[in-house]
Design a protein around this motif. Structure first.
Motif, PDB file in Angstrom:
ATOM      1  N   ASP B  38       0.848  -1.193   0.000  1.00 22.40           N
ATOM      2  CA  ASP B  38       0.000   0.000   0.000  1.00 22.40           C
ATOM      3  C   ASP B  38       0.888   1.249   0.000  1.00 22.40           C
ATOM      4  O   ASP B  38       1.633   1.483   0.949  1.00 22.40           O
ATOM      5  CB  ASP B  38      -0.898  -0.022   1.247  1.00 22.40           C
ATOM      6  CG  ASP B  38      -1.978   1.056   1.188  1.00 22.40           C
ATOM      7  OD1 ASP B  38      -1.900   1.931   0.307  1.00 22.40           O
ATOM      8  OD2 ASP B  38      -2.899   0.997   2.026  1.00 22.40           O
ATOM      9  N   ARG B  44      -4.161   4.795   4.622  1.00 26.62           N
ATOM     10  CA  ARG B  44      -4.054   3.392   4.222  1.00 26.62           C
ATOM     11  C   ARG B  44      -5.412   2.709   4.230  1.00 26.62           C
ATOM     12  O   ARG B  44      -6.271   3.016   5.062  1.00 26.62           O
ATOM     13  CB  ARG B  44      -3.062   2.670   5.135  1.00 26.62           C
ATOM     14  CG  ARG B  44      -3.634   2.225   6.458  1.00 26.62           C
ATOM     15  CD  ARG B  44      -2.644   1.307   7.142  1.00 26.62           C
ATOM     16  NE  ARG B  44      -3.042   0.992   8.482  1.00 26.62           N
ATOM     17  CZ  ARG B  44      -2.197   0.968   9.513  1.00 26.62           C
ATOM     18  NH1 ARG B  44      -0.931   1.294   9.354  1.00 26.62           N
ATOM     19  NH2 ARG B  44      -2.641   0.624  10.701  1.00 26.62           N
ATOM     20  N   ALA B  88       0.537   0.488   4.512  1.00 27.41           N
ATOM     21  CA  ALA B  88       1.072   1.848   4.517  1.00 27.41           C
ATOM     22  C   ALA B  88       1.022   2.362   5.943  1.00 27.41           C
ATOM     23  O   ALA B  88       0.294   1.836   6.780  1.00 27.41           O
ATOM     24  CB  ALA B  88       0.243   2.743   3.610  1.00 27.41           C
TER      25      ALA B  88
END
Lengths: 85, 271
Positions: B38, B44, B88
């Motif tokens: 990601d 995210r 992420a």
């Protein structure tokens, strides 16, 4: 009635066709713009300064673009000179 | 040999993360070792779509900044063998990723024997999106049959052709694939929606597959399971086709036409 809608619908342009036509024009324009070299705006300004020494012109009157035609890159300058008073 | 694939679109909300989740899952189902990353730092969502949001301890930024090892940060999927997720960061700002840092992570994944590294790009054309596509060998451009999505896809194709590593080094260009999502064949027939041929024509790019608009996509994200795992849905079938075509199989395109109505129904039926 669906049949009636179908017959009437033929007369006016469908919105999907409209979308395609608009995008075709827009994308062609944006692609050439995206490909234009970074120095173009600065060069345009400098050319304008030179011209302004000799003729009085409007800043917006100079159009400058780079296109590709038959494998050649063409630098196109388009300037509308003011009418003599 | 590892392949790096970016899933990108320019425009937000067209189905990048849904597509990343389903394609990486299907590639792993086919026996590949797959990592899906990601790139949307600060926003995210891949973890949520994949249903691993409670298992994130370390993330992509931690690895890039040397605060955790890649092994610590990779989340192993419990449903599908060979599938790993790199989340992420939710807290850092988006400048936390650097080109060198991203390259290090991708090289390490390659050395670890991953067959496919899927980069789920953030929306936009800013740094995050550019980092996600920079190292790509192939690009999956997710597009809706709608004017602003097509325009943004064209823009991102221009960036792939100019600013990817392959472009900068003068190597073979990034291979581009179109995935058309939220497709509604009956609206296409009614002339209310751009057809797949229209979009292919406008973007001059090869069609990998069409995903029909489907209730199952929302159901899948509600439950944190990539939609491709829901065998009965059209969307799952579409994503399986897409991955098989990606792997080189010849498969006829499906979901391009609406279900047939009877002749009388067509003439006199409701729309």
């Amino acid at each position: 009635m669906a049949l009636l809608d179908y017959l009437l619908g033929q007369r006016k342009k469908k919105s999907a066709n409209l979308a395609k036509d608009r995008l075709q024009i827009l994308l062609a324009h944006e692609r050439t713009e995206a490909k234009a070299p970074d120095y173009l705006p600065k060069m345009r300004d400098e050319i304008l300064q030179v011209i302004a020494k000799y003729v009085e012109i409007d800043q917006d009157q100079l159009k400058i673009s780079i296109d590709e035609e038959n494998g050649f890159e063409v630098l196109e300058l388009n300037l509308v000179l003011p009418e003599d008073k | 040999m590892s392949r790096v694939i970016v899933v990108t679109s320019g425009k937000g909300g067209v189905g990048k993360t849904t597509t990343s989740a389903s394609i990486s899952t299907a590639l792993a189902l086919k026996g590949n070792k797959v990592a899906v990353i990601d790139f949307d730092v600060g926003l995210r969502n891949l973890d949520l779509i994949m249903g691993v949001e409670r298992r994130v301890v370390y993330d992509f930024v931690n690895v890039v900044q040397g605060e955790a090892t890649l092994k610590q940060a990779l989340i192993k999927d419990k449903r599908v063998e060979g599938l790993y997720i790199l989340a992420a960061s939710q807290t850092r700002d988006k400048d936390a990723l650097t080109l060198e840092g991203v390259e290090k992570v991708i090289e390490e994944l390659k050395a670890d024997g991953f067959d496919y590294i899927i980069c789920d790009s953030p929306a936009g054309i800013e740094k995050g999106a550019q980092l996600a596509l920079y190292f790509a060998d192939e690009a999956i451009v997710v597009t809706n049959p709608e004017v602003s999505s097509v325009r943004d896809s064209d823009r991102i194709l221009g960036i792939l052709q100019a600013k990817s590593r392959r472009a900068e080094k003068g190597e073979d260009p990034v291979v581009e694939h179109l995935v058309l999502t939220r497709y509604n064949p009956s609206r296409v027939n009614a002339g209310e929606m751009l057809s797949h041929d229209d979009v292919i024509d406008l973007l001059s790019i090869k069609l990998l597959g069409v995903v029909p608009e489907s209730q199952e996509v929302l159901n899948a994200s509600n439950s944190g399971e990539p939609v491709v795992l829901n065998d009965n849905s059209d969307a799952a079938q579409a994503y399986l086709d897409i991955v098989e075509r990606f792997l080189g199989e010849e498969k006829e395109h499906r979901f391009l036409t609406e279900e047939k109505k009877g002749f009388l129904n067509k003439l006199f039926g409701k729309k």
